[in-house]
Design a protein around this motif. Sequence first.
Motif, PDB file in Angstrom:
ATOM      1  N   GLY A   1       0.793  -1.216   0.000  1.00 19.62           N
ATOM      2  CA  GLY A   1       0.000   0.000   0.000  1.00 19.62           C
ATOM      3  C   GLY A   1       0.825   1.265   0.000  1.00 19.62           C
ATOM      4  N   HIS A   2       2.099   1.154   0.319  1.00 23.52           N
ATOM      5  CA  HIS A   2       2.970   2.340   0.320  1.00 23.52           C
ATOM      6  C   HIS A   2       4.403   1.917   0.035  1.00 23.52           C
ATOM      7  CE1 HIS A   2       4.690   1.312   4.272  1.00 23.52           C
ATOM      8  NE2 HIS A   2       3.456   1.042   4.666  1.00 23.52           N
ATOM      9  N   SER A   3       5.208   2.888  -0.311  1.00 25.87           N
ATOM     10  CA  SER A   3       6.601   2.622  -0.648  1.00 25.87           C
ATOM     11  C   SER A   3       7.456   2.498   0.609  1.00 25.87           C
ATOM     12  CB  SER A   3       7.150   3.756  -1.519  1.00 25.87           C
ATOM     13  OG  SER A   3       8.524   3.549  -1.803  1.00 25.87           O
ATOM     14  N   ASP A   4       8.520   1.709   0.498  1.00 27.45           N
ATOM     15  CA  ASP A   4       9.525   1.663   1.560  1.00 27.45           C
ATOM     16  C   ASP A   4      10.564   2.770   1.391  1.00 27.45           C
ATOM     17  OD1 ASP A   4       8.476  -0.640   2.889  1.00 27.45           O
ATOM     18  OD2 ASP A   4       9.343  -1.913   1.325  1.00 27.45           O
ATOM     19  N   ARG A   5      10.470   3.526   0.300  1.00 29.68           N
ATOM     20  CA  ARG A   5      11.398   4.627   0.057  1.00 29.68           C
ATOM     21  C   ARG A   5      10.843   5.920   0.641  1.00 29.68           C
ATOM     22  NH1 ARG A   5      11.204   1.717  -4.892  1.00 29.68           N
ATOM     23  NH2 ARG A   5      13.208   0.668  -5.304  1.00 29.68           N
ATOM     24  N   ASP A   6      11.722   6.745   1.181  1.00 31.26           N
ATOM     25  CA  ASP A   6      11.341   8.030   1.757  1.00 31.26           C
ATOM     26  C   ASP A   6      11.239   9.067   0.635  1.00 31.26           C
ATOM     27  OD1 ASP A   6      11.021  10.404   3.091  1.00 31.26           O
ATOM     28  OD2 ASP A   6      12.757  10.146   4.416  1.00 31.26           O
ATOM     29  N   PRO A   7      10.032   9.572   0.338  1.00 28.33           N
ATOM     30  CA  PRO A   7       9.889  10.558  -0.752  1.00 28.33           C
ATOM     31  C   PRO A   7      10.765  11.787  -0.574  1.00 28.33           C
ATOM     32  CG  PRO A   7       7.743   9.754  -0.032  1.00 28.33           C
ATOM     33  CD  PRO A   7       8.753   9.241   0.965  1.00 28.33           C
ATOM     34  N   ALA A   8      11.096  12.136   0.686  1.00 28.62           N
ATOM     35  CA  ALA A   8      11.900  13.329   0.933  1.00 28.62           C
ATOM     36  C   ALA A   8      13.335  13.179   0.426  1.00 28.62           C
ATOM     37  CB  ALA A   8      11.914  13.649   2.424  1.00 28.62           C
ATOM     38  N   LYS A   9      13.761  11.935   0.175  1.00 31.30           N
ATOM     39  CA  LYS A   9      15.123  11.690  -0.274  1.00 31.30           C
ATOM     40  C   LYS A   9      15.219  11.551  -1.795  1.00 31.30           C
ATOM     41  CE  LYS A   9      16.463   9.588   4.109  1.00 31.30           C
ATOM     42  NZ  LYS A   9      16.947   8.378   4.821  1.00 31.30           N
ATOM     43  N   PHE A  10      14.116  11.815  -2.472  1.00 34.60           N
ATOM     44  CA  PHE A  10      14.060  11.758  -3.935  1.00 34.60           C
ATOM     45  C   PHE A  10      13.494  13.068  -4.462  1.00 34.60           C
ATOM     46  CE2 PHE A  10      14.276   7.369  -2.737  1.00 34.60           C
ATOM     47  CZ  PHE A  10      14.881   6.703  -3.809  1.00 34.60           C
ATOM     48  N   PRO A  11      13.704  13.375  -5.729  1.00 41.10           N
ATOM     49  CA  PRO A  11      13.066  14.559  -6.308  1.00 41.10           C
ATOM     50  C   PRO A  11      11.548  14.463  -6.181  1.00 41.10           C
ATOM     51  CG  PRO A  11      14.769  13.722  -7.773  1.00 41.10           C
ATOM     52  CD  PRO A  11      14.600  12.696  -6.684  1.00 41.10           C
ATOM     53  N   PRO A  12      10.849  15.591  -6.113  1.00 39.83           N
ATOM     54  CA  PRO A  12       9.399  15.580  -5.941  1.00 39.83           C
ATOM     55  C   PRO A  12       8.700  14.729  -7.011  1.00 39.83           C
ATOM     56  CG  PRO A  12      10.247  17.799  -5.693  1.00 39.83           C
ATOM     57  CD  PRO A  12      11.398  16.967  -6.158  1.00 39.83           C
ATOM     58  N   GLY A  13       7.811  13.855  -6.552  1.00 41.69           N
ATOM     59  CA  GLY A  13       6.988  13.060  -7.444  1.00 41.69           C
ATOM     60  C   GLY A  13       7.581  11.755  -7.921  1.00 41.69           C
ATOM     61  N   VAL A  14       8.881  11.541  -7.715  1.00 43.75           N
ATOM     62  CA  VAL A  14       9.516  10.331  -8.250  1.00 43.75           C
ATOM     63  C   VAL A  14       9.007   9.072  -7.555  1.00 43.75           C
ATOM     64  CG1 VAL A  14      11.700   9.072  -8.448  1.00 43.75           C
ATOM     65  CG2 VAL A  14      11.585  11.473  -9.105  1.00 43.75           C
ATOM     66  N   VAL A  15       8.985   9.081  -6.238  1.00 39.78           N
ATOM     67  CA  VAL A  15       8.507   7.892  -5.511  1.00 39.78           C
ATOM     68  C   VAL A  15       7.053   7.619  -5.847  1.00 39.78           C
ATOM     69  CG1 VAL A  15       8.007   6.953  -3.213  1.00 39.78           C
ATOM     70  CG2 VAL A  15      10.192   8.097  -3.647  1.00 39.78           C
ATOM     71  N   GLU A  16       6.258   8.685  -5.981  1.00 43.33           N
ATOM     72  CA  GLU A  16       4.849   8.505  -6.331  1.00 43.33           C
ATOM     73  C   GLU A  16       4.704   7.867  -7.723  1.00 43.33           C
ATOM     74  OE1 GLU A  16       5.164  11.568  -3.186  1.00 43.33           O
ATOM     75  OE2 GLU A  16       6.221  11.187  -5.077  1.00 43.33           O
ATOM     76  N   GLU A  17       5.536   8.283  -8.678  1.00 45.73           N
ATOM     77  CA  GLU A  17       5.493   7.693 -10.022  1.00 45.73           C
ATOM     78  C   GLU A  17       5.926   6.235  -9.996  1.00 45.73           C
ATOM     79  OE1 GLU A  17       4.597   8.541 -13.193  1.00 45.73           O
ATOM     80  OE2 GLU A  17       3.546  10.184 -12.184  1.00 45.73           O
ATOM     81  N   ILE A  18       6.925   5.929  -9.182  1.00 48.88           N
ATOM     82  CA  ILE A  18       7.362   4.538  -9.036  1.00 48.88           C
ATOM     83  C   ILE A  18       6.218   3.671  -8.509  1.00 48.88           C
ATOM     84  CG2 ILE A  18       8.834   3.007  -7.655  1.00 48.88           C
ATOM     85  CD1 ILE A  18      11.026   5.145  -7.875  1.00 48.88           C
ATOM     86  N   GLU A  19       5.511   4.185  -7.506  1.00 51.61           N
ATOM     87  CA  GLU A  19       4.428   3.405  -6.914  1.00 51.61           C
ATOM     88  C   GLU A  19       3.255   3.228  -7.875  1.00 51.61           C
ATOM     89  OE1 GLU A  19       4.682   1.664  -3.913  1.00 51.61           O
ATOM     90  OE2 GLU A  19       6.706   2.298  -4.479  1.00 51.61           O
ATOM     91  N   LEU A  20       2.938   4.258  -8.660  1.00 51.36           N
ATOM     92  CA  LEU A  20       1.878   4.122  -9.652  1.00 51.36           C
ATOM     93  C   LEU A  20       2.249   3.084 -10.710  1.00 51.36           C
ATOM     94  CD1 LEU A  20       0.808   7.849 -10.185  1.00 51.36           C
ATOM     95  CD2 LEU A  20      -0.572   6.029  -9.149  1.00 51.36           C
ATOM     96  N   THR A  21       3.518   3.088 -11.116  1.00 45.29           N
ATOM     97  CA  THR A  21       3.984   2.116 -12.107  1.00 45.29           C
ATOM     98  C   THR A  21       3.941   0.711 -11.531  1.00 45.29           C
ATOM     99  OG1 THR A  21       5.429   3.792 -13.083  1.00 45.29           O
ATOM    100  CG2 THR A  21       5.923   1.488 -13.595  1.00 45.29           C
ATOM    101  N   TRP A  22       4.349   0.569 -10.282  1.00 45.13           N
ATOM    102  CA  TRP A  22       4.313  -0.744  -9.612  1.00 45.13           C
ATOM    103  C   TRP A  22       2.873  -1.243  -9.507  1.00 45.13           C
ATOM    104  CZ3 TRP A  22       8.050  -4.129  -8.398  1.00 45.13           C
ATOM    105  CH2 TRP A  22       7.720  -5.181  -7.548  1.00 45.13           C
ATOM    106  N   LEU A  23       1.966  -0.358  -9.140  1.00 46.47           N
ATOM    107  CA  LEU A  23       0.566  -0.756  -9.005  1.00 46.47           C
ATOM    108  C   LEU A  23      -0.004  -1.219 -10.344  1.00 46.47           C
ATOM    109  CD1 LEU A  23      -1.979  -1.027  -7.287  1.00 46.47           C
ATOM    110  CD2 LEU A  23      -2.444   1.396  -7.709  1.00 46.47           C
ATOM    111  N   GLN A  24       0.362  -0.545 -11.417  1.00 46.27           N
ATOM    112  CA  GLN A  24      -0.099  -0.959 -12.739  1.00 46.27           C
ATOM    113  C   GLN A  24       0.394  -2.370 -13.067  1.00 46.27           C
ATOM    114  OE1 GLN A  24      -2.252   0.100 -14.889  1.00 46.27           O
ATOM    115  NE2 GLN A  24      -1.768  -1.505 -16.377  1.00 46.27           N
ATOM    116  N   MET A  25       1.638  -2.664 -12.733  1.00 45.04           N
ATOM    117  CA  MET A  25       2.168  -4.008 -12.979  1.00 45.04           C
ATOM    118  C   MET A  25       1.454  -5.041 -12.118  1.00 45.04           C
ATOM    119  SD  MET A  25       6.259  -3.432 -13.654  1.00 45.04           S
ATOM    120  CE  MET A  25       6.599  -2.403 -12.217  1.00 45.04           C
TER     121      MET A  25
END
Length: 260
Positions: free
Chosen positions: A192-216
């Motif tokens: 349901g959520h990422s194990d990565r801290d969004p604050a340690k990535f550029p804005p929106g990157v972790v969210e895009e990763i999670e959307l892509t993972w959910l699609q798969m």
Amino acid sequence: MPRLINIGERRLAVSNKGRGQPTVVLEMGLGAAGSVFNEIAERLAALTHVVWYDRAGLGYSDPAPTPRTIQDIARDLHALLLHASIPGPYVLVGHSMGGLTVRFYREHYPEEVAGMVLLDASHEEQRERLLAVLPPEQEDELSHLAHLRHILSTRWNDPNKNEEKFDHRANSALMRHCHSLDDLPLMVISRGHSDRDPAKFPPGVVEEIELTWLQMQRELARLSSKSQHMRAEKSGHMLNRDVPDLVVEAICQVVLQIRA
């Protein structure tokens, strides 16, 4: 203490408990010994027969030649179940990379498999799709982004850079020959959520990763006409650790569906 079963080329450590059919077979993620499923297996044993084991080179099992592929793992598992006299039909449960293994197993031994549970399972195209959502490489990019890019672009290609020396490129090629699961009872549980801290990535990157993972994950659920897809809202990738109750409940659902 698991028992050691000689499968011809090596000995594999296997544990089993409970009675009844179908038999639940637990397949771990990369680098994980069977003991990560101890709690879940103990609880499942109240309902049916359950099996969990150490892949070659992990836990108490003997090592095997490397690099390895999911084909090697499936062959080992098939030999283990045969030599340990563990009858089918089986409900195969695969976490992470174990999801590729159980799908490959079903492709090659379809008559043995009665159902499947995929726990935040890997997808054969995940490397390419995750790389595609990363921003263009920059010299001064954040360290966590640079590390993720290195894993996906470089380490993924080198079997010597992962715990079990798996050839990920070969695994993806093997999965291209695997087809749908037809009407096999299938349960897909996604994080349901990422194990990565969004604050340690550029804005929106972790969210895009999670959307892509959910699609798969949704694509995995579409492999069978008899599937259910659940999101474990309180869990990251390690579902067995974060939401064991949900994992046990989902596996039991598939077992009872097959019995019905």
